[in-house]
Enzyme design. Structure first.
Site, PDB file in Angstrom:
ATOM      1  N   TYR A  78      12.732  29.148  15.320  1.00 28.48           N
ATOM      2  CA  TYR A  78      13.752  30.546  15.324  1.00 28.48           C
ATOM      3  C   TYR A  78      15.201  30.565  15.172  1.00 28.48           C
ATOM      4  O   TYR A  78      15.200  29.654  15.668  1.00 28.48           O
ATOM      5  CB  TYR A  78      12.801  31.253  16.333  1.00 28.48           C
ATOM      6  CG  TYR A  78      11.650  32.107  16.552  1.00 28.48           C
ATOM      7  CD1 TYR A  78      11.747  33.204  15.084  1.00 28.48           C
ATOM      8  CD2 TYR A  78      10.633  31.144  17.342  1.00 28.48           C
ATOM      9  CE1 TYR A  78      10.892  33.688  15.242  1.00 28.48           C
ATOM     10  CE2 TYR A  78       9.420  32.163  17.062  1.00 28.48           C
ATOM     11  CZ  TYR A  78       8.654  34.141  15.626  1.00 28.48           C
ATOM     12  OH  TYR A  78       8.276  34.761  16.364  1.00 28.48           O
ATOM     13  N   GLU A 124       8.889  34.774  23.067  1.00 22.63           N
ATOM     14  CA  GLU A 124       9.283  33.817  24.176  1.00 22.63           C
ATOM     15  C   GLU A 124      10.406  33.763  25.100  1.00 22.63           C
ATOM     16  O   GLU A 124      10.498  33.432  25.221  1.00 22.63           O
ATOM     17  CB  GLU A 124       8.231  32.863  24.743  1.00 22.63           C
ATOM     18  CG  GLU A 124       6.711  33.295  24.181  1.00 22.63           C
ATOM     19  CD  GLU A 124       5.770  33.943  22.919  1.00 22.63           C
ATOM     20  OE1 GLU A 124       5.896  34.738  22.685  1.00 22.63           O
ATOM     21  OE2 GLU A 124       6.499  32.900  22.197  1.00 22.63           O
ATOM     22  N   ASN A 182      10.081  39.901  12.753  1.00 22.50           N
ATOM     23  CA  ASN A 182       9.153  39.175  12.940  1.00 22.50           C
ATOM     24  C   ASN A 182       7.930  39.827  13.277  1.00 22.50           C
ATOM     25  O   ASN A 182       8.571  40.913  14.577  1.00 22.50           O
ATOM     26  CB  ASN A 182       9.387  38.048  14.204  1.00 22.50           C
ATOM     27  CG  ASN A 182       8.658  37.736  14.568  1.00 22.50           C
ATOM     28  OD1 ASN A 182       7.584  36.937  13.788  1.00 22.50           O
ATOM     29  ND2 ASN A 182       8.307  37.290  16.509  1.00 22.50           N
ATOM     30  N   GLU A 183       6.927  40.019  12.919  1.00 25.80           N
ATOM     31  CA  GLU A 183       5.530  40.936  13.274  1.00 25.80           C
ATOM     32  C   GLU A 183       5.985  42.064  13.651  1.00 25.80           C
ATOM     33  O   GLU A 183       6.432  42.642  15.018  1.00 25.80           O
ATOM     34  CB  GLU A 183       5.240  40.488  14.947  1.00 25.80           C
ATOM     35  CG  GLU A 183       4.297  39.060  14.587  1.00 25.80           C
ATOM     36  CD  GLU A 183       3.677  38.806  15.743  1.00 25.80           C
ATOM     37  OE1 GLU A 183       4.678  39.117  17.317  1.00 25.80           O
ATOM     38  OE2 GLU A 183       2.903  37.908  15.687  1.00 25.80           O
ATOM     39  N   GLU A 263       1.845  31.528  12.341  1.00 22.35           N
ATOM     40  CA  GLU A 263       1.724  31.651  13.671  1.00 22.35           C
ATOM     41  C   GLU A 263      -0.161  31.168  14.324  1.00 22.35           C
ATOM     42  O   GLU A 263      -1.043  32.477  14.522  1.00 22.35           O
ATOM     43  CB  GLU A 263       2.079  32.900  14.302  1.00 22.35           C
ATOM     44  CG  GLU A 263       3.595  32.832  14.616  1.00 22.35           C
ATOM     45  CD  GLU A 263       4.169  33.601  15.478  1.00 22.35           C
ATOM     46  OE1 GLU A 263       3.333  34.471  16.451  1.00 22.35           O
ATOM     47  OE2 GLU A 263       5.151  33.978  14.681  1.00 22.35           O
TER      48      GLU A 263
END
Ligand SMILES: *[C@@H]1O[C@H](CO)[C@@H](O)[C@H](O)[C@H]1NC(C)=O
Ligand SMILES: *[C@@H]1O[C@H](CO)[C@@H](O)[C@H](O)[C@H]1NC(C)=O
Ligand SMILES: *[C@@H]1O[C@H](CO)[C@@H](O)[C@H](O)[C@H]1NC(C)=O
Ligand SMILES: *[C@@H]1O[C@H](CO)[C@@H](O)[C@H](O)[C@H]1NC(C)=O
Ligand SMILES: *[C@@H]1O[C@H](CO)[C@@H](O)[C@H](O)[C@H]1NC(C)=O
Ligand SMILES: *[C@@H]1O[C@H](CO)[C@@H](O)[C@H](O)[C@H]1NC(C)=O
Length: 630
Positions: A78, A124, A182-183, A263
């Site tokens: 990332y 995270e 992302n997602e 992932e």
């Protein structure tokens, strides 16, 4: 498909030019043969995630080389926006933030790169990588078509993506594909205009040849809002999932093209107060084997994490899982020969005596470079231009509280923890979602101080507009407290400038006794020398906090992180050798927030050879948030 067509045209042009330049470089999605195609050949990646922003630059090469030796042909990283643009228009791509250097190292070692530049990354990481200064517009809808958000994104991507373009595979670099957002399918906004804007923005900066993709949970409900035409849809899932069902979900969005798990969870993150997460090596190896047997592409998330143990430990140690994964990969591709770089040696520097220096209250002037701000009602961190760390909120008791009187945050507005004292006597700790009321005593006109700690912004879900500080009013009994003075504290700066020093200020030498068994937030310091006569020092080490409760630790002014052994599960912090010095004594500074061991026992920290990551002492009274992996 248009994309493939354009890629073919591109490849032909390159082929024509290619004779004198060597083989033409191309990378594309082959929809006809359900695979990727690199330089015209069928290609499958076996990748691992590594975040350069979690590893000191001096160790990048070591970690990348170990990934290469594990048999990976690709890495995934990332790019956290807030790591590179800490305040608007102030960009930082130097030192540990030199992402171009990191990508170049990967290429030099022989690894391809899957780039995930966001703008939102989850990861995270604080606020999922979005800079907290976006919250200056209180009502901003992040990850949507909100014009203020879009303007900031356009500007950032206008800076970042042109830096990445020369590093695309077809331009001679290592980057084979680039993820957009992302997602997104897990986010409430479900704003197609936003995704479509990003898609055009990325294409505009990177060119039509760039392979752009999305990643979502492996379920139709996620893919509904996360995938969009023109971006190749991939999924993510862990070793416990039904693999064929997961890829069926991807096939629903992409009837043709390569199978991709972006992932694959080889490990899992820890939360303070929860049990240390572990994922069994046998289960990871078995599921990886099944994924590879299907001919699918896979990225192990993470290959090397932060603190948590995945195939490679934080210190770059080779684990049982590392070798198990290498054995699985060996069945599917030829892996490099030659020695694997060993785990780096650790050294136990031993016990270091600590001594009390001064309390935060007695150091306020040195910690608050900008001086106090006054307001009737409390202001949040961002309203006084503070991003991380601590702000001291101070006011006076409006009434006599000779009997215990409740001090409350009825709207759960202490973000995230407040260390409360009255006239220098600790009264208790308010904690977001856990402790909304404490009792205090004091007389009218007494000074009330709350040192408010930002413990990191939510990185996922609808709560990412995570304001810090006192974000709603406090009440004393029935009354709203007012008349606040706020000190924005820059403790990193004060510690690294050596400003935290012993003073003779009244009240700082004898700890006031507290009804709650707490002490005022206080700095402690100590130092140690690297021993002479031992070759190859300094080496990496771990620091441990016997009898300390909760706080922050700096070594030679480098902010190493948070310690909280009374909650766990993490007990030690990794100390990379590059923060240590052989030329001068190494200075350890602690900010202990709750109470030190120094009046009752040894007043020390200890440097050891082994990490302790799995000691959960207290789970706390609150159900934990469930965070998705990536
Ligand atoms: C896994 O999913 C497939 C496809 O949806 C299904 O046929 C199979 O029964 C599932 N297996 C298990 C063990 O649930
Ligand atoms: C508060 O209590 C003190 C004695 O402890 C007294 O002298 C003072 O008048 C009281 N003030 C108010 C506002 O009640
Ligand atoms: C505050 O004190 C009152 C009276 O002593 C007591 O009933 C109450 O439980 C205390 N509240 C807390 C949060 O300690
Ligand atoms: C505090 O309460 C006042 C008065 O009701 C209100 O105007 C103000 O917005 C509140 N402040 C915060 C931070 O909630
Ligand atoms: C530690 O602090 C001392 C005293 O301020 C200073 O002389 C020394 O250079 C510092 N050590 C390092 C490694 O910076
Ligand atoms: C913690 O990890 C160590 C090292 O892997 C292991 O020996 C120990 O049994 C673990 N303890 C707990 C409570 O899981």
């Amino acid at each position: 498909m248009t994309l493939t067509f354009l890629l073919r045209v591109g490849a032909i042009v390159l082929a024509l030019l290619g004779n004198s330049l060597g083989a033409p470089r191309s990378f594309s999605v082959d929809y006809k043969n359900d695979c990727f195609r690199k330089d015209g050949e069928e290609f499958r990646y076996i990748s691992g995630s590594i975040h350069y922003n979690r590893i000191p630059r001096v160790y990048w090469k070591d970690r990348l080389l170990k990934m290469y030796m594990a048999g990976l042909n690709t890495i995934q990283t990332y790019i956290p926006w807030n790591f590179h643009e800490p305040s608007p228009n102030q960009y930082n791509f130097n030192g540990d933030r030199d992402v171009q250097h990191f990508l170049q190292l990967a290429q030099d070692i022989g690894l391809l790169v899957i780039l995930r530049p966001g703008p939102y990354i989850c990861a995270e990481w604080d606020m999922g990588g979005l800079p907290a200064w976006l919250l200056k517009k209180r009502s901003i809808v992040l990850r949507s078509s909100d014009p203020d958000y879009i303007a900031a994104v356009d500007k950032w991507m206008g800076k970042l993506l042109p830096m990445m373009k020369p590093l695309l595979y077809q331009n001679g670099g290592p980057i084979i594909s680039v993820q957009v957002e992302n997602e997104y399918g897990s986010y409430f906004a479900c704003d197609y205009n936003y995704m479509s804007h990003l898609s055009k923005l990325f294409q505009g900066h990177l060119g039509d040849e760039a392979v752009l993709f999305t990643t979502d949970g492996a379920g139709l409900s996620y893919l509904k809002c996360g995938s969009i035409q023109g971006l190749y849809a991939t999924v993510d899932f862990g070793p416990g999932s039904n693999i064929s069902a997961a890829f069926n979900a991807q096939r629903h969005a992409e009837p043709h093209g390569p199978l991709v798990n972006s992932e694959f969870y080889a490990g899992w993150l820890d939360h303070w107060g929860s049990r240390h997460a572990t994922v069994s090596t046998a289960i990871v190896a078995k599921a990886l084997n099944e994924i590879l047997a299907l001919g699918a592409n896979v990225n192990l998330y993470m290959f090397i994490g932060g603190t948590n143990l995945v195939p490679m430990a934080q210190a770059g140690d080779l684990t049982e899982k590392y070798f198990a994964i290498r054995e699985v990969i060996k069945r599917y591709r030829k892996i490099p020969e030659g020695p694997i770089p060993p785990s780096t040696p650790k050294y136990a520097y031993g016990v270091v005596k600590m001594a009390k220096v001064q309390t935060v209250l007695s150091a306020l002037e040195k910690l608050s470079f900008s001086g106090p701000v006054k307001s009737i009602y409390p202001l949040s961190f961002i309203e006084i231009n503070q991003v991380f760390g601590f702000v001291l909120y101070s006011t006076k008791l409006p009434v006599n509280c000779s009997t215990p009187t409740p001090l409350s945050s009825p709207l759960n507005g202490v973000h995230d923890r407040a260390y409360v004292s009255v006239d220098g006597v600790p009264m208790g700790i308010l904690e977001r979602s856990k402790v909304l009321t404490i009792n205090i005593t004091g007389s009218s006109g007494s000074r009330v101080d709350l040192l408010v700690e930002n413990m990191g912004r939510l990185n996922y879900g609808g709560g990412i507009n995570d304001f810090k500080g006192l974000v709603s009013n406090l009440t004393l009994g029935e009354d709203v407290l007012s008349g606040w003075t706020m000190y924005s504290l820059n403790i990193d700066e004060a510690v690294s400038q050596g400003l935290i020093q012993k003073t003779q200020a009244p009240g700082s030498s004898h700890p006031a006794s507290s009804p709650a068994g707490l002490s005022l937030p206080t700095f402690y310091s100590g130092s140690f020398r690297i021993p002479d006569g031992i070759p190859d020092l300094p080496q990496d080490t771990y620091v441990q906090f016997p009898g300390w409760r909760k706080g922050q630790v700096w070594i030679n002014g480098f902010n190493l992180g948070r310690y909280w052994p009374v909650r766990g599960p993490q007990v030690t912090l990794f100390v990379p050798a590059n923060v240590l010095s052989t030329a001068a004594p190494n200075n350890v500074t602690l900010l202990e927030l709750e109470g030190s061991p120094c009046t009752t026992g040894p007043c020390v920290v200890e440097f050891t050879e082994t990490p302790i990551l799995n000691t959960t002492v207290s789970t706390g009274p609150c159900p934990r948030l469930f965070l998705r992996g990536g």
